[in-house]
Every structure is written in structure tokens, then in C-alpha cells.
Design a protein around this motif. Structure first.
Motif, PDB file in Angstrom:
ATOM      1  N   VAL A  49       0.833  -1.200   0.000  1.00  0.00           N
ATOM      2  CA  VAL A  49       0.000   0.000   0.000  1.00  0.00           C
ATOM      3  C   VAL A  49       0.872   1.256   0.000  1.00  0.00           C
ATOM      4  O   VAL A  49       0.592   2.224  -0.726  1.00  0.00           O
ATOM      5  CB  VAL A  49      -0.945  -0.013   1.217  1.00  0.00           C
ATOM      6  CG1 VAL A  49      -1.674   1.327   1.346  1.00  0.00           C
ATOM      7  CG2 VAL A  49      -1.949  -1.145   1.098  1.00  0.00           C
ATOM      8  N   ASP A  50       1.935   1.257   0.795  1.00  0.00           N
ATOM      9  CA  ASP A  50       2.829   2.421   0.834  1.00  0.00           C
ATOM     10  C   ASP A  50       3.470   2.675  -0.528  1.00  0.00           C
ATOM     11  O   ASP A  50       3.592   3.827  -0.967  1.00  0.00           O
ATOM     12  CB  ASP A  50       3.910   2.210   1.890  1.00  0.00           C
ATOM     13  CG  ASP A  50       3.349   2.198   3.302  1.00  0.00           C
ATOM     14  OD1 ASP A  50       2.241   2.738   3.500  1.00  0.00           O
ATOM     15  OD2 ASP A  50       4.010   1.653   4.209  1.00  0.00           O
ATOM     16  N   LEU A  51       3.882   1.601  -1.196  1.00  0.00           N
ATOM     17  CA  LEU A  51       4.491   1.762  -2.514  1.00  0.00           C
ATOM     18  C   LEU A  51       3.474   2.248  -3.537  1.00  0.00           C
ATOM     19  O   LEU A  51       3.802   3.074  -4.413  1.00  0.00           O
ATOM     20  CB  LEU A  51       5.106   0.434  -2.969  1.00  0.00           C
ATOM     21  CG  LEU A  51       6.287  -0.087  -2.135  1.00  0.00           C
ATOM     22  CD1 LEU A  51       6.714  -1.465  -2.627  1.00  0.00           C
ATOM     23  CD2 LEU A  51       7.462   0.883  -2.188  1.00  0.00           C
ATOM     24  N   LEU A  52       2.241   1.761  -3.445  1.00  0.00           N
ATOM     25  CA  LEU A  52       1.206   2.194  -4.386  1.00  0.00           C
ATOM     26  C   LEU A  52       0.863   3.666  -4.209  1.00  0.00           C
ATOM     27  O   LEU A  52       0.604   4.365  -5.196  1.00  0.00           O
ATOM     28  CB  LEU A  52      -0.048   1.340  -4.204  1.00  0.00           C
ATOM     29  CG  LEU A  52      -0.060  -0.028  -4.885  1.00  0.00           C
ATOM     30  CD1 LEU A  52      -1.307  -0.809  -4.503  1.00  0.00           C
ATOM     31  CD2 LEU A  52       0.031   0.131  -6.400  1.00  0.00           C
ATOM     32  N   THR A  53       0.852   4.142  -2.964  1.00  0.00           N
ATOM     33  CA  THR A  53       0.521   5.546  -2.747  1.00  0.00           C
ATOM     34  C   THR A  53       1.580   6.479  -3.337  1.00  0.00           C
ATOM     35  O   THR A  53       1.286   7.633  -3.629  1.00  0.00           O
ATOM     36  CB  THR A  53       0.390   5.828  -1.248  1.00  0.00           C
ATOM     37  OG1 THR A  53       1.585   5.424  -0.557  1.00  0.00           O
ATOM     38  CG2 THR A  53      -0.796   5.100  -0.658  1.00  0.00           C
ATOM     39  N   ILE A  54       2.796   5.982  -3.516  1.00  0.00           N
ATOM     40  CA  ILE A  54       3.827   6.784  -4.198  1.00  0.00           C
ATOM     41  C   ILE A  54       3.708   6.614  -5.707  1.00  0.00           C
ATOM     42  O   ILE A  54       3.859   7.574  -6.469  1.00  0.00           O
ATOM     43  CB  ILE A  54       5.224   6.384  -3.703  1.00  0.00           C
ATOM     44  CG1 ILE A  54       5.350   6.632  -2.205  1.00  0.00           C
ATOM     45  CG2 ILE A  54       6.304   7.146  -4.459  1.00  0.00           C
ATOM     46  CD1 ILE A  54       6.667   6.174  -1.608  1.00  0.00           C
ATOM     47  N   ALA A  55       3.403   5.400  -6.151  1.00  0.00           N
ATOM     48  CA  ALA A  55       3.342   5.127  -7.588  1.00  0.00           C
ATOM     49  C   ALA A  55       2.237   5.901  -8.288  1.00  0.00           C
ATOM     50  O   ALA A  55       2.340   6.186  -9.487  1.00  0.00           O
ATOM     51  CB  ALA A  55       3.159   3.628  -7.827  1.00  0.00           C
TER      52      ALA A  55
END
Length: 345
Positions: A49-55
Motif C-alpha cells: 500500500v505504501d508503494l502504491l501511494t507513491i506510484a
């Protein structure tokens, strides 16, 4: 400036909506609540989820370029109007051995005041690695699109020297990772400056994306390999000076290798020139009008004027077969006052 405000506001709105949607789905599936009020999914899903919020910053930047900038969205990727995938692949292959060596040396450094790391096991490391291979390149690319892409171009639009555009984004990139230690913050500033210079030097984001993605894959992969490694809140800004020294050595080696590769296989560094539109008629030649047969009820074509008889000016009615003369009327000479042709320039 309007586009920068649009990127910041839109990204915040999209992030809040994404977190809200994830929290609703997590609560509906019975996941426990974390101390900070968020849903506790576990190390691997929470990291995803953390990576998706940056992507999600990638489509936000592309939309700003297309809508606010009023230019093709791919022009933020490179001078050719899109990512140069072959060049990106070469940059990734260059970063892999360089960062593998520096990462291996980092692992050999003695840990200070930290418990010995324990292997997490393949049942945890396997799914975590699969998730990281998919999402970490998107997360790394998103940061490059924001800092080396949008911000560098937005500031550079007002300045002649690229260094004045490279410096602000490097400082903002370091600040986005937190303040941490002075060594870690300086390391991030240097990385941002080098990545920005490589972007200008090679004409696109590929060199910066390759270095960033491979570096983050190694860092996240090591964290996933140990117990509770993905639960750590430390970032590159918290690195001690020993790790910073090795990281700067890896950045320097990668930069030298990419520049050597760019000389051997130089990528495009300038936008392609627009295709010239040929003139409608060659210079020095007059336009020869095509034969025109008027149709009752339809207007005369542009550039041809009809006289009282309904025929174009400069033409005569054709002789009928009953007149015994089937010879077509002569074509008006070029330059006559009633000729519809264009004068020679």
C-alpha cells in the motif's frame, strides 16, 4: 507554477482517497487497527500500500503535463516523447553489478547496538520479493517523474542554466525522505543532483530510474529477508556515514559507467525537429487551374469566379456538336487579367 500546484493538490487528494478505500476494505475484512489508527494488514500488504501511494504520482504528473502543460505527456519522460526502453534496460543492467558490490560490502559492515538479524524464511520472503519486483520500480519511477521530471522542467522553463533547475529538486527530494542524520540528508541531496544531471546529460529519466529502482530493490529485498525488516520506519535519510560513503561510491561508479555507455551508444539528447511542410506549389512555378465544369445550384470553388453566364471567368462556352466545331476553347494565357491562376512569387 499552476501545474506544480495541480500536481501537489491532486496527489494529496488521490493519496487520501486511496488510503480511505484501503482502510474501508481492511475493516470490512476484519483486519485489526494499528496504534496510529490505520488498518494493520501485515508487513507485506502494508508495504504494498505504501508503494502504491507513491506510484500513483506517475499518472498525476502525466495528466499535469498533458492538461496544464498542453503538450504530449511523454515529453516529461525524455526528449523523444516517451521512455526509451532499450536505453532504460541498459541502465538497469549497468546498475545491477555496481550496486550489488556496494550492497554486499554494506552487509559486511559490523552492526552497532543492533540485534543479530534472523532469516525470515521463504514462506515470507518469496511473496514479499514478488510484490517488491512489481511495485518498487513503479515507486522509484514515480519519484523520478516528480523530482527529475516535472520539477526539473518546471524550474528549468524560467532559467538558462540546467544547474539552477537541478539544485532545488535535489533539496526537495532529500526533504521528502525526512531529515534523519546530516550524513543521510547529504547523501540524498547528492543523489538528487547526480540523477538530475544524468537526466539532462542523457536527455531523459531512464538513467535516474534505473539507478533508483535497482537501489530500492536491493534495500527492500534485504529488509524483507530478515524478521520484521519491512516494519522498520528507517529511510535513506537515517543512514550513518559508513553506509553513506559506500552509497556515494556506488553512485560515482554508476555515473561513470553510464557516461561511458552514452558515448558508445549515445541516446537522443534533443527533441526531433518538426517535419517541414512543403509549399503547395514549387517556387518559380505558376498554379495551373484544373478544368472546371459548373454545376447548377452549387457554388463556384474558392479562387474561381463566375461571370454572368455562370461559367468561370476566362472560359468560353464549348461549341455544341450542332455547330460543327468540336475543338475545345483555348486555355487563357498565364498572367492575363481574367486568369484565376496564382501569380509567380
Amino acid at each position: 507554477m499552476v501545474g506544480t500546484l495541480f500536481v501537489a493538490v491532486t496527489y494529496m487528494v488521490v493519496t487520501v482517497l486511496l488510503y480511505g478505500l484501503v482502510s474501508i476494505l481492511g475493516a470490512a475484512r476484519g483486519y485489526p487497527e494499528a496504534p496510529d489508527g490505520t488498518v494493520e494488514f501485515g508487513p507485506v500488504p502494508s508495504t504494498a500500500v505504501d508503494l502504491l501511494t507513491i506510484a500513483v504520482a506517475i499518472p498525476v504528473v502525466l495528466l499535469a503535463v498533458r492538461w496544464i502543460g498542453r503538450r504530449p505527456a511523454g515529453t516529461v519522460s525524455s526528449v523523444t516523447g516517451g521512455l526509451r526502453w532499450r536505453w532504460l534496460g541498459l541502465c538497469v543492467l549497468t546498475a545491477l553489478p555496481v550496486l550489488a558490490v556496494t550492497t554486499g560490502v554494506m552487509l559486511l559492515l559490523p552492526a552497532e547496538d543492533e540485534p543479530a538479524a534472523r532469516w525470515a524464511g521463504w514462506e515470507f520472503f518469496g511473496p514479499a520479493l514478488a510484490m517488491l519486483v512489481v511495485l518498487v520500480p513503479l515507486q522509484a519511477a514515480a519519484e523520478e517523474y516528480v523530482f527529475r521530471g516535472w520539477l526539473t522542467q518546471a524550474v528549468g522553463a524560467f532559467l538558462r542554466s540546467p544547474w539552477w533547475a537541478i539544485a532545488p529538486q535535489a533539496v526537495l527530494f532529500a526533504a521528502a525522505h525526512g531529515w534523519g542524520t546530516p550524513w543521510g540528508f547529504a547523501d540524498l541531496v547528492v543523489y538528487g543532483a547526480v540523477a538530475g544531471w544524468l537526466t539532462v546529460r542523457t536527455g531523459g529519466l531512464e538513467a535516474a530510474i534505473g539507478l533508483h529502482a535497482v537501489n530500492n530493490l536491493f534495500a527492500f529485498g534485504i529488509s524483507a529477508a530478515v524478521v520484521d525488516g519491512l516494519k522498520s520506519d528507517d529511510t535513506a535519510a537515517d543512514a550513518p556515514w559508513q553506509l553513506v560513503a559506500l552509497d556515494l561510491a556506488g553512485i560515482a561508479l554508476y555515473t561513470v559507467a553510464v557516461l561511458w555507455l552514452a558515448r558508445r551508444r549515445p541516446p537522443a539528447r534533443t527533441a526531433p525537429a518538426p517535419t517541414p511542410v512543403p509549399p503547395p506549389f514549387p517556387s518559380g512555378y505558376a498554379q495551373v487551374p484544373l478544368p472546371y465544369t459548373p454545376v447548377p445550384g452549387f457554388p463556384v470553388p474558392y479562387g474561381v469566379h463566375a461571370d454572368a453566364s455562370g461559367l468561370p471567368q476566362g472560359t468560353a462556352p464549348s461549341a455544341s456538336p450542332e455547330d460543327g466545331d468540336s475543338t475545345p476553347p483555348p486555355r487563357p494565357a498565364a498572367g492575363t487579367s481574367n486568369s484565376p491562376q496564382r501569380p509567380v512569387a
